[in-house]
Design a protein around this motif. Structure first.
Motif, PDB file in Angstrom:
ATOM      1  N   VAL A 168       0.839  -1.203   0.000  1.00 52.11           N
ATOM      2  CA  VAL A 168       0.000   0.000   0.000  1.00 52.11           C
ATOM      3  C   VAL A 168       0.869   1.248   0.000  1.00 52.11           C
ATOM      4  O   VAL A 168       0.625   2.206  -0.746  1.00 52.11           O
ATOM      5  N   GLN A 203      -8.091   6.917  -2.040  1.00 52.27           N
ATOM      6  CA  GLN A 203      -7.620   5.768  -1.287  1.00 52.27           C
ATOM      7  C   GLN A 203      -6.832   4.776  -2.124  1.00 52.27           C
ATOM      8  O   GLN A 203      -7.089   4.592  -3.317  1.00 52.27           O
ATOM      9  N   ALA A 232      -5.539   0.671  -1.754  1.00 52.87           N
ATOM     10  CA  ALA A 232      -5.842  -0.538  -0.983  1.00 52.87           C
ATOM     11  C   ALA A 232      -5.139  -1.743  -1.594  1.00 52.87           C
ATOM     12  O   ALA A 232      -4.957  -1.817  -2.808  1.00 52.87           O
ATOM     13  N   TRP A 277     -11.218  -6.353  -3.749  1.00 55.17           N
ATOM     14  CA  TRP A 277     -10.837  -4.940  -3.847  1.00 55.17           C
ATOM     15  C   TRP A 277     -12.004  -4.111  -4.394  1.00 55.17           C
ATOM     16  O   TRP A 277     -12.300  -3.027  -3.900  1.00 55.17           O
TER      17      TRP A 277
END
Length: 337
Positions: free
Chosen positions: A143, A243, A245, A271
């Motif tokens: 990440v 974001q 992930a 995801w």
């Protein structure tokens, strides 16, 4: 959040009562093809471009290059594409292209380069198998690494706790992490990060992760699937909205997830399900090319390399900087890896 490092959600195991091992921060696993973007980024730093043509053809490597034994690597499909542009090779996750790229820039250079993303050099032996993600990473590191691409070259370290209050709301601890890290530190040339973003966006629109764009109907998704040797580990790491992930699947005692197991089939759907809720109210992020990047006919170049050779050769004399030498050598025009 890739621009601050704030962790919004973390699932490190099935049941904490049964197993307190946190796979996100403690599990060292092979990233497989999800590691290829960092090798490609190193190549861009060395003078490659998304349009560099590389030969996707059979290759046999001797023990001095592999670090263990004679190796005859293959693509997942078992087929070969012949000469192909680097950006298209990443979409298809072609193993032989990644190996040739690493062969050109050298594994030692790549090991040094990946440290700027937060990876540990001692977990990635400087052998050509590194091109296929044979080293060891944690989901936490992945990440952090992909966030550099999302954040236009700036690296923000993940953190979990913003503040602690008592029952009455009095602040007992206020983290300075967000204020300190929101700007991050420049780990990668913004030109490199932008070009890599565009290549990873291609993976998510017309490559192995095209399902992500089709399902979420967004224009800002970028990421990479990964499947380690014998499908012991499967991955998808990507970002959209604000974001980034990572999804990893595997057994505690490494064994195959199945002959047909792939990151695109197992990790990517997880995801997508997470991101569908996590960024449903986030607008699409529009990234503009930073100064020093030229876009022409759908192709991307460092402006100062616009007239450099797009197709580089491997059959040139060794130098301290082989790629730099090739870029300035007009005799290699038209050659391919």
């Amino acid at each position: 959040e890739y621009n601050t490092g704030a962790i919004k959600a973390m699932v490190g195991g099935y049941d904490f009562a049964l197993n307190k091992f946190n796979h996100v921060t403690q599990a060292w696993r092979q990233p497989g093809s999800s590691f290829k973007p960092f090798i490609y980024s190193a190549a861009i730093e060395k003078g490659f471009s998304p349009q560099t043509v590389i030969n996707d053809a059979p290759i046999v490597l001797d023990p001095s290059e592999t670090g263990f034994k004679k190796w005859n690597p293959k693509n997942f499909s078992g087929k070969f594409s012949g000469p192909i542009m680097m950006k298209d090779a990443l979409k298809k996750s072609l193993n032989l292209v990644s190996i040739r790229i690493l062969q050109a820039i050298t594994p030692r250079y790549a090991v040094d380069f990946i440290q700027r993303f937060g990876f540990d050099s001692d977990k990635h032996p400087p052998h050509l198998s590194m091109a296929l993600g044979a080293g060891s990473v944690t989901p936490w590191q992945m990440v952090e690494g992909f966030s550099v691409f999302a954040n236009v070259g700036r690296r923000t370290e993940p953190y979990l706790i913003s503040k602690v209050t008592d029952a009455s709301g009095k602040v007992l601890m206020q983290s300075t992490a967000e204020a300190e890290k929101v700007a991050g530190v420049e780990a990668l040339d913004p030109r490199n990060a932008y070009i890599m973003h565009q290549m990873l966006h291609g993976v998510a629109t017309s490559g192995t992760a095209a399902r992500a764009t089709a399902m979420l109907k967004r224009t800002d998704i970028a990421g990479k699937t990964g499947t380690s040797n014998d499908a012991f580990d499967v991955w998808f790491v990507g970002y959209a909205g604000d974001q980034c992930a990572a999804v990893w699947m595997g057994f505690d005692q490494p064994r195959s997830l199945g002959r047909r197991a792939q990151g695109a089939g197992l990790a990517l759907p997880v995801w997508i399900d997470y991101m569908r809720e996590a960024i449903k109210n986030e607008p699409n992020v529009v990234r503009k090319a930073p100064p020093g990047v030229t876009e022409e006919g759908g192709n991307l170049y460092y402006t100062n390399r616009k007239d450099a050779i797009p197709n580089l050769g491997l059959d040139q004399p060794a130098t301290d900087d082989p790629i730099g030498a090739l870029i300035n050598d007009s005799s290699v025009r038209g050659q391919i890896f």
